[in-house]
Design a protein around this motif. Structure first.
Motif, PDB file in Angstrom:
ATOM      1  N   ILE A 147      33.318  11.911 -38.537  1.00 16.49           N
ATOM      2  CA  ILE A 147      32.995  10.878 -39.534  1.00 16.49           C
ATOM      3  C   ILE A 147      34.039   9.757 -39.487  1.00 16.49           C
ATOM      4  O   ILE A 147      33.710   8.564 -39.450  1.00 16.49           O
ATOM      5  CB  ILE A 147      32.905  11.499 -40.946  1.00 16.49           C
ATOM      6  N   ASP A 148      35.321  10.151 -39.427  1.00 17.38           N
ATOM      7  CA  ASP A 148      36.392   9.144 -39.347  1.00 17.38           C
ATOM      8  C   ASP A 148      36.262   8.311 -38.073  1.00 17.38           C
ATOM      9  O   ASP A 148      36.364   7.077 -38.105  1.00 17.38           O
ATOM     10  CB  ASP A 148      37.775   9.834 -39.327  1.00 17.38           C
ATOM     11  N   ALA A 149      36.040   9.006 -36.939  1.00 17.30           N
ATOM     12  CA  ALA A 149      36.009   8.310 -35.645  1.00 17.30           C
ATOM     13  C   ALA A 149      34.879   7.270 -35.621  1.00 17.30           C
ATOM     14  O   ALA A 149      35.066   6.140 -35.151  1.00 17.30           O
ATOM     15  CB  ALA A 149      35.833   9.322 -34.516  1.00 17.30           C
ATOM     16  N   VAL A 150      33.710   7.651 -36.160  1.00 15.62           N
ATOM     17  CA  VAL A 150      32.570   6.715 -36.164  1.00 15.62           C
ATOM     18  C   VAL A 150      32.886   5.523 -37.082  1.00 15.62           C
ATOM     19  O   VAL A 150      32.651   4.363 -36.724  1.00 15.62           O
ATOM     20  CB  VAL A 150      31.268   7.437 -36.591  1.00 15.62           C
ATOM     21  N   GLU A 151      33.471   5.809 -38.237  1.00 12.20           N
ATOM     22  CA  GLU A 151      33.796   4.728 -39.172  1.00 12.20           C
ATOM     23  C   GLU A 151      34.828   3.769 -38.542  1.00 12.20           C
ATOM     24  O   GLU A 151      34.686   2.544 -38.608  1.00 12.20           O
ATOM     25  CB  GLU A 151      34.345   5.338 -40.453  1.00 12.20           C
ATOM     26  N   TRP A 152      35.848   4.326 -37.906  1.00 18.75           N
ATOM     27  CA  TRP A 152      36.867   3.476 -37.275  1.00 18.75           C
ATOM     28  C   TRP A 152      36.271   2.653 -36.135  1.00 18.75           C
ATOM     29  O   TRP A 152      36.602   1.482 -35.965  1.00 18.75           O
ATOM     30  CB  TRP A 152      38.007   4.342 -36.721  1.00 18.75           C
ATOM     31  N   ALA A 153      35.387   3.302 -35.373  1.00 18.62           N
ATOM     32  CA  ALA A 153      34.781   2.583 -34.236  1.00 18.62           C
ATOM     33  C   ALA A 153      33.957   1.395 -34.753  1.00 18.62           C
ATOM     34  O   ALA A 153      34.001   0.299 -34.184  1.00 18.62           O
ATOM     35  CB  ALA A 153      33.905   3.526 -33.415  1.00 18.62           C
ATOM     36  N   ARG A 154      33.209   1.610 -35.830  1.00 19.34           N
ATOM     37  CA  ARG A 154      32.422   0.507 -36.413  1.00 19.34           C
ATOM     38  C   ARG A 154      33.335  -0.614 -36.871  1.00 19.34           C
ATOM     39  O   ARG A 154      33.093  -1.784 -36.580  1.00 19.34           O
ATOM     40  CB  ARG A 154      31.604   1.003 -37.611  1.00 19.34           C
TER      41      ARG A 154
END
Ligand code: SF4
Length: 425
Positions: A147-154
């Motif tokens: 969840i963190d990785a996807v949010e940071w990537a966005r």
């Protein structure tokens, strides 16, 4: 002809129990020397391609950093590799640059820097949203990391994300798989890959399974998982384009951008959705160059692969003296096979039939081999149509407004290996 370039990064912090990729845990100290060797190989092949092509530079439309865990490299090392690639290859304006990343190894700052370097696609190895399943696979991340990785990537600016899943895991139920699929859909990635677990010889999973210690789902349950996910992805707006891959349709502005990029010197068929252009190159039997330990390539009628071990790869790239090695090979190449027309046809069938929507267009086969698809493989095609595994359909594809194409039926997608084996040379 535009190429795809693959770069293998064979480092992981821990070896997952099911993995048989060419990757090594605990060798991160070798990363600086490995990156230097990789840059030497890029330079070597770039120069030999010049000689082979009377001074013209190879054009590339996709770059893919796979592993292993490429996200273990610092942005500075990516910058160095990308600079070397740009110095020796001609990248089209809208080049697709993918980096595979383990959700447990990324930070917002690194993702932001990677985006600023021109990397425009991240593929996260998620595998499952279930904590027990992730533990059993010996993954280093949990679903909160995803969840963190996807949010940071966005936030870092990435608008093209892939999430990788595995189904058919030990003790996995249809209920836990459905929960994983739903949690993945809630993250709204542009692309999803879902592969069935394969038990590879020499891995802990392979050994435990041989001793009857691994309670994997039976094939019928695994097939139900596949069908359920296919329907859920379809209902959520993802189009299936390959046996294990689904992509969202692009918006109109994005399609136009891709069209203008197609004005490069050679013909490239751009998908109108977030299909992975790099992997399409493999499935369509088009050329790609492989760099790094254990990397494979296919170009100039050669299939070839590099030495597997990191230390040997570095030594080979540091110590070569003579340069009578022809494009596309390099001092790291240890296997090379000159392809016959029969090899090429057989591989073209096996990879092209993985493309569930476009399949193999009869005119494309004729253009490539100068022969009719329905004649070369008449017996195999008729048998497989009788068995309900293949079908002819009418489809606009690869520059043809409408053409007869051969593709897998829904049943054929579940029994792909039974189809592919019929085309083995
Ligand atoms: S992170 Fe990926 S490449 Fe590394 S050991 Fe696990 S499955 Fe293999």
């Amino acid at each position: 002809m535009s190429y795809s370039l693959y770069f293998h990064i064979p480092f992981c912090t821990h070896r997952c129990a099911y993995c048989d990729f060419n990757t090594y845990a605990g060798q991160e100290d070798s990363i600086p020397a490995y990156v230097d060797a990789l840059c030497k190989e890029i330079e070597f092949v770039g120069q030999s391609s010049h000689a082979e092509r009377s001074g013209s530079t190879v054009e590339a439309h996709t770059l893919f950093f796979g592993g292993g865990t490429p996200s273990l490299l610092s942005p500075k090392r990516f910058e160095k590799i990308l600079r070397t690639i740009r110095d020796h290859f001609d990248l089209i304006e809208d080049v697709e640059i993918t980096v595979e990343a383990n959700p447990g190894t990324v930070s917002f700052d690194d993702l932001k820097t990677l985006h600023s370097l021109g990397i425009n696609r991240i593929s996260f190895g998620v595998q499952s949203a279930n904590p027990e399943e992730l533990r059993m696979l010996e993954r280093i991340h949990d679903f909160f990391d995803v969840i963190d990785a996807v949010e940071w990537a966005r936030k870092a600016g990435f608008d093209n994300l892939n999430l990788d899943l595995i189904y058919g895991l030990p003790e996995q139920t249809l209920t836990s798989w459905r929960a994983t699929v739903q949690r993945i859909l809630d993250l709204h990635p542009e692309h999803i890959s879902a592969y069935a677990l394969t038990l590879e010889h020499g891995t802990p999973f392979g050994r435990w399974s041989a001793r009857g210690l691994l309670p994997i789902p039976d094939p019928d349950l695994a097939a139900d998982m596949y069908e359920w996910a296919s329907e859920a992805f379809d209902a959520a707006g993802y189009g299936q384009y390959e046996i294990s891959n689904w992509a969202r349709v692009k918006d109109e502005s994005r399609k136009l951008k891709d069209k203008s990029a197609a004005g490069s010197s050679s013909f490239i068929f751009y998908p109108s959705s977030f299909e992975c252009r790099h992997n399409l190159q493999y499935w369509r039997g088009l050329p790609y160059l492989g760099f790094g330990a254990g990397a494979h390539g296919y170009a100039n009628n050669y299939r070839y692969s590099n030495t597997l071990r990191i230390k040997t790869y570095i030594e080979r790239m540091n110590e070569y003296r003579k340069s009578n090695i022809e494009f596309p090979l390099s001092p790291a190449t240890v296997n090379q096979h000159h392809q016959s027309v029969g090899d090429d046809m057989s591989e073209y069938m096996m990879t092209g039939l993985r493309l569930t929507r476009e399949g193999i267009a009869a005119p494309a086969f004729r253009r490539r081999f100068g022969r009719e698809l329905s004649e070369v493989y008449s017996r195999e095609i008729n048998d497989l149509i009788q068995l309900g595994l293949l079908e002819w359909h009418e489809e606009a594809c690869e520059g043809y407004e409408s053409s007869q194409a051969l593709r897998l039926t829904r049943r054929g997608r579940l029994l792909g290996n039974q189809v592919f084996i019929r085309f083995v040379e």
